[in-house]
Design a protein around this motif. Sequence first.
Motif, PDB file in Angstrom:
ATOM      1  N   TYR A 189       0.871  -1.179   0.000  1.00 38.22           N
ATOM      2  CA  TYR A 189       0.000   0.000   0.000  1.00 38.22           C
ATOM      3  C   TYR A 189       0.902   1.221   0.000  1.00 38.22           C
ATOM      4  O   TYR A 189       1.582   1.506   0.986  1.00 38.22           O
ATOM      5  CB  TYR A 189      -0.884  -0.062   1.240  1.00 38.22           C
ATOM      6  CG  TYR A 189      -1.837   1.100   1.435  1.00 38.22           C
ATOM      7  CD1 TYR A 189      -2.988   1.215   0.668  1.00 38.22           C
ATOM      8  CD2 TYR A 189      -1.611   2.045   2.426  1.00 38.22           C
ATOM      9  CE1 TYR A 189      -3.876   2.262   0.879  1.00 38.22           C
ATOM     10  CE2 TYR A 189      -2.491   3.090   2.645  1.00 38.22           C
ATOM     11  CZ  TYR A 189      -3.625   3.191   1.868  1.00 38.22           C
ATOM     12  OH  TYR A 189      -4.497   4.229   2.069  1.00 38.22           O
ATOM     13  N   LEU A 191       1.768   5.132   0.008  1.00 34.69           N
ATOM     14  CA  LEU A 191       1.161   6.319   0.594  1.00 34.69           C
ATOM     15  C   LEU A 191       1.428   7.539  -0.272  1.00 34.69           C
ATOM     16  O   LEU A 191       2.494   7.679  -0.877  1.00 34.69           O
ATOM     17  CB  LEU A 191       1.718   6.558   2.002  1.00 34.69           C
ATOM     18  CG  LEU A 191       1.475   5.414   2.986  1.00 34.69           C
ATOM     19  CD1 LEU A 191       2.150   5.717   4.301  1.00 34.69           C
ATOM     20  CD2 LEU A 191      -0.010   5.201   3.194  1.00 34.69           C
ATOM     21  N   GLY A 197      -3.945   6.796  -0.821  1.00 36.67           N
ATOM     22  CA  GLY A 197      -3.017   5.688  -0.914  1.00 36.67           C
ATOM     23  C   GLY A 197      -3.500   4.746  -1.990  1.00 36.67           C
ATOM     24  O   GLY A 197      -4.697   4.704  -2.298  1.00 36.67           O
ATOM     25  N   GLY A 274       5.442   3.139   2.267  1.00 30.35           N
ATOM     26  CA  GLY A 274       4.121   2.521   2.252  1.00 30.35           C
ATOM     27  C   GLY A 274       4.038   1.438   3.312  1.00 30.35           C
ATOM     28  O   GLY A 274       4.816   1.420   4.274  1.00 30.35           O
TER      29      GLY A 274
END
Length: 564
Positions: A189, A191, A197, A274
């Motif tokens: 994921y 950011l 995100g 992330g």
Amino acid sequence: ILECDRVIIYSLSQNNYGKIVAEAVTPGQPRANGQILANPSFELKNITTKDSKGFWAFEEGNLAKLPSSYITQLEQLGVKANLVVPISYNQEFFAILAAHHCTYPYHWQVEEQQFLTELATRVGFALNNARILADATKTLRQTKTEEYWTQLSNETIKHLGQSSTEEDICNVAVEKVRQAIKADRVVVYSLDRDNLGSIVAESVASGWSRTLGITIEDPCFASRYIQAYSEGRVKAIDNLQEAKLSECYLEQLAQLEVKANLVAPIVYNEQIFGLLILHQCSAPRTWQEHEIKWVTQIADRVGLAIGNAKLLKDKQNLLKQLETEAEWTKLYSDTVEYILESLQEKDILEVTVEQVRQVLKCDRVLVYSLDRESYGMAIEESVAAGWTRAIGQIFDDPCFSIEYIKKYSDGRVKATDNIYEAKLSECYIAQLERLEVKANLVTPILHKQKLFGLLIAHQCSAPRSWQPQEIHWLTQIAKQVGSALSNAKMLEQSQQPIAIASSETEKLPVEIIPIGTNFLEIDEDIAVVQAKLAETMAKIQQINNTSQKLLQVEDSINDKFKQN
């Protein structure tokens, strides 16, 4: 052996409680296995301090000496007589061994007491051996587990090291982690600012929703957790429904069918890139300590690999930039040399358009000469086969007003990637369409600080994104063309007195021709031209020196990266 009604073992725990963990009982008597007994320390205290023989026995006649709570417990089990011994080893108590007579009071014999005491000693010894064996087995299992996860780490890190781009690193990470942990989904994921995100990498088991490319707006995350994850927070949730999460977070996870998750930060250069996230979708899951530790280590390695990939990319970009600058510097030097070899205006312009078209690999290059009253004409051209020729065409261009002449006189350079997206006037587009132009690049040619005309590159086959180095290069070439035109004009002017003198020689006596004066003027003009040429050649040498320095910088960077 004792022919009693019940024998039990209950283990000791803190808070003065004991649990019956083993029982042998005659039919018809209450079963006690699994019961929790309050205050077992009463028995333990008596058999360890009041009876030097290491056991404690009582008969129905001395029940009155016991605490009322203890009598209640015994009555519930129907006990009439009791024989209790500790199970211990090296003064460490494991449990209590107790024999019960329930049908009638009983006087315990010395041999029976000795037998039970000896048995408890053997049991204590056996339990200690069992504990040692269990500890050894646990240690061995833990060692094998650590070896297994170490091997997985080495394999994963090896694959991460073989990946040279950020995308490849993330894809390898999610695939290897899902295989190792056997989770239903693993994602990276990434950011972004503004609470956004996106899922940039994913490995998911069949049957579960795919999330790759999904962009998630999560204000809850930014306000509460981003700082914590930046500082190394790792969060394992075994059951999302019991974790007291925010409603917005639960909603997002519910859409992905998540029942449990494990989240570790990916950090490089002390900045969070992330999150490495594991999803269990089939059911809640108890994440094991070694799993959490391993995922955390892999997330750290992913961050390190991404940092190295970015460093490598920066190096490659720098080297590419140096190579590009060196290439364009050489092209500039070669083109300027060709231009300066031409001493007449027509030759200069012919060389210019041909060289520029070869370097830019465009469909047409022309010199557009400006006239008063909004007229202009293509006076020189180099065009690829198959495209309309523009040379000699006269353009009545009311769109090209005094405003634009002033801008180009001040050095304006205009790059148009797509004429239909550039908000050009209709008359200008119509003129460009006559020449099949899709994109163009226009630079001014200044002669004695006045606008001589425009050096224009045309792309006719399709729109074109003009690169910064192309724009800069053409701008510099246009300046050199202006300088070369000035030199040619000066040379032309310096030759005029010679022609006049030759024509007048036949009419006038030799002695009255001001030959000396004319040749002095010629010498002065030629000296000016030579000085200009010398200055230009010095500039070319300076450019060559700069090119060599750039190559030296490139070698230096390569050496530095090799050392690192």
